[in-house]
Design a protein around this motif. Structure first.
Motif, PDB file in Angstrom:
ATOM      1  N   UNK A   1       0.834  -1.214   0.000  1.00 22.95           N
ATOM      2  CA  UNK A   1       0.000   0.000   0.000  1.00 22.95           C
ATOM      3  C   UNK A   1       0.866   1.261   0.000  1.00 22.95           C
ATOM      4  N   UNK A   2       1.986   1.201   0.709  1.00 24.47           N
ATOM      5  CA  UNK A   2       2.912   2.346   0.715  1.00 24.47           C
ATOM      6  C   UNK A   2       3.485   2.591  -0.677  1.00 24.47           C
ATOM      7  N   UNK A   3       3.757   1.525  -1.409  1.00 21.69           N
ATOM      8  CA  UNK A   3       4.274   1.644  -2.776  1.00 21.69           C
ATOM      9  C   UNK A   3       3.245   2.303  -3.678  1.00 21.69           C
ATOM     10  N   UNK A   4       2.004   1.889  -3.538  1.00 20.58           N
ATOM     11  CA  UNK A   4       0.929   2.472  -4.344  1.00 20.58           C
ATOM     12  C   UNK A   4       0.791   3.959  -4.051  1.00 20.58           C
ATOM     13  N   UNK A   5       0.874   4.320  -2.780  1.00 14.66           N
ATOM     14  CA  UNK A   5       0.776   5.726  -2.393  1.00 14.66           C
ATOM     15  C   UNK A   5       1.972   6.516  -2.935  1.00 14.66           C
ATOM     16  N   UNK A   6       3.163   5.932  -2.859  1.00 16.85           N
ATOM     17  CA  UNK A   6       4.385   6.613  -3.313  1.00 16.85           C
ATOM     18  C   UNK A   6       4.381   6.870  -4.807  1.00 16.85           C
ATOM     19  N   UNK A   7       3.595   6.107  -5.557  1.00 15.23           N
ATOM     20  CA  UNK A   7       3.557   6.280  -7.011  1.00 15.23           C
ATOM     21  C   UNK A   7       3.073   7.671  -7.404  1.00 15.23           C
ATOM     22  N   UNK A   8       2.286   8.296  -6.538  1.00 13.82           N
ATOM     23  CA  UNK A   8       1.798   9.647  -6.840  1.00 13.82           C
ATOM     24  C   UNK A   8       2.946  10.637  -6.983  1.00 13.82           C
ATOM     25  N   UNK A   9       3.972  10.457  -6.167  1.00 10.99           N
ATOM     26  CA  UNK A   9       5.133  11.346  -6.240  1.00 10.99           C
ATOM     27  C   UNK A   9       5.877  11.175  -7.564  1.00 10.99           C
ATOM     28  N   UNK A  10       5.929   9.954  -8.060  1.00  4.16           N
ATOM     29  CA  UNK A  10       6.585   9.714  -9.337  1.00  4.16           C
ATOM     30  C   UNK A  10       5.775  10.312 -10.482  1.00  4.16           C
ATOM     31  N   UNK A  11       4.457  10.255 -10.362  1.00  5.05           N
ATOM     32  CA  UNK A  11       3.601  10.893 -11.366  1.00  5.05           C
ATOM     33  C   UNK A  11       3.856  12.404 -11.402  1.00  5.05           C
ATOM     34  N   UNK A  12       4.013  12.985 -10.227  1.00  3.14           N
ATOM     35  CA  UNK A  12       4.277  14.430 -10.147  1.00  3.14           C
ATOM     36  C   UNK A  12       5.637  14.770 -10.758  1.00  3.14           C
ATOM     37  N   UNK A  13       6.608  13.909 -10.537  1.00  5.87           N
ATOM     38  CA  UNK A  13       7.942  14.143 -11.085  1.00  5.87           C
ATOM     39  C   UNK A  13       7.917  14.052 -12.608  1.00  5.87           C
TER      40      UNK A  13
END
Length: 219
Positions: free
Chosen positions: A45-57
């Motif tokens: 679940x933490x990985x899924x949440x962290x993906x948002x930061x990569x989308x922003x980058x």
């Protein structure tokens, strides 16, 4: 600074962001496969949440490159560098999406699925990470020799995935009550295999950057 110096400075910022995105993508992939093997749904679940930061980058890279094109109106190789930067960022973001999908499979499998995760997934992940490193090195150095090496690694991942899939399909015949769990494992293998495809795309982008023409490394 004069126009040329401004352009070069901004281009270096874009390239630095791409390298950062590549690093974070590798971290996501490693973590996702670890979560799959350890049945760690919280980590998934933490990985899924962290993906948002990569989308922003990825969005930041695209926005910066597009604004640079609009303001500086580069031509020839300079324009190709920015077009390639956008394309590479997109492929890295899609790799991260595939890592996120592995994490989703870990959640679907749950913590008490009672099956062994196929060893090929970890092995494929290790090759995929090598491919990301190789692709980014080829990009940084504009090295088409490195770029061409990606095709051989991609063939290895493809072959491993095909073999794994055959074995998993055979297992569904002898263990039909676990078919949903087995298919989630097959999906995970497919997601890692797709990451190899995107790394190969980056190699083709490097070929385009250096030679000014499209190339298919899988030919």
């Amino acid at each position: 600074m004069v126009g040329r110096e401004i352009f070069q400075s901004e281009l270096e910022k874009v390239e630095a962001l791409i390298i950062e995105l590549a690093r974070k993508t590798k971290e996501q992939l490693r973590s996702a496969v670890e979560a799959l093997h350890s049945s760690d749904t919280e980590k998934a679940r933490e990985i899924i949440e962290a993906d948002r930061e990569l989308d922003k980058l990825d969005f930041k890279i695209n926005e910066t490159a597009i604004l640079l094109i609009a303001r500086q109106q580069p031509v020839a190789t300079d324009l190709r560098r920015l077009v390639v930067a956008i394309r590479i960022s997109s492929d890295l973001e899609r790799m991260a999406d595939n890592a996120k999908n592995v994490a989703k499979s870990a959640i679907h499998l749950g913590e008490d699925h009672g099956i062994d995760i196929h060893s090929s997934i970890k092995e494929m992940q290790e090759i995929a990470i090598k491919m990301i490193d190789l692709a980014i090195s080829a990009y940084e150095n504009e090295d088409i020799t490195l770029a061409r090496k990606l095709a051989d690694l991609d063939d290895i991942i493809d072959s491993m995935y095909s073999s794994m899939l055959r074995e998993l399909l055979e297992e569904t015949a002898t263990n039909p009550q676990k078919i949903q769990h087995i298919m989630q494992m097959a999906f995970s293998g497919r997601y890692v295999e797709r990451i190899g495809d995107h790394a190969t795309n980056i190699g083709e982008d490097v070929m385009y950057l250096v030679k000014g023409e499209s190339a298919d490394l899988n030919e």
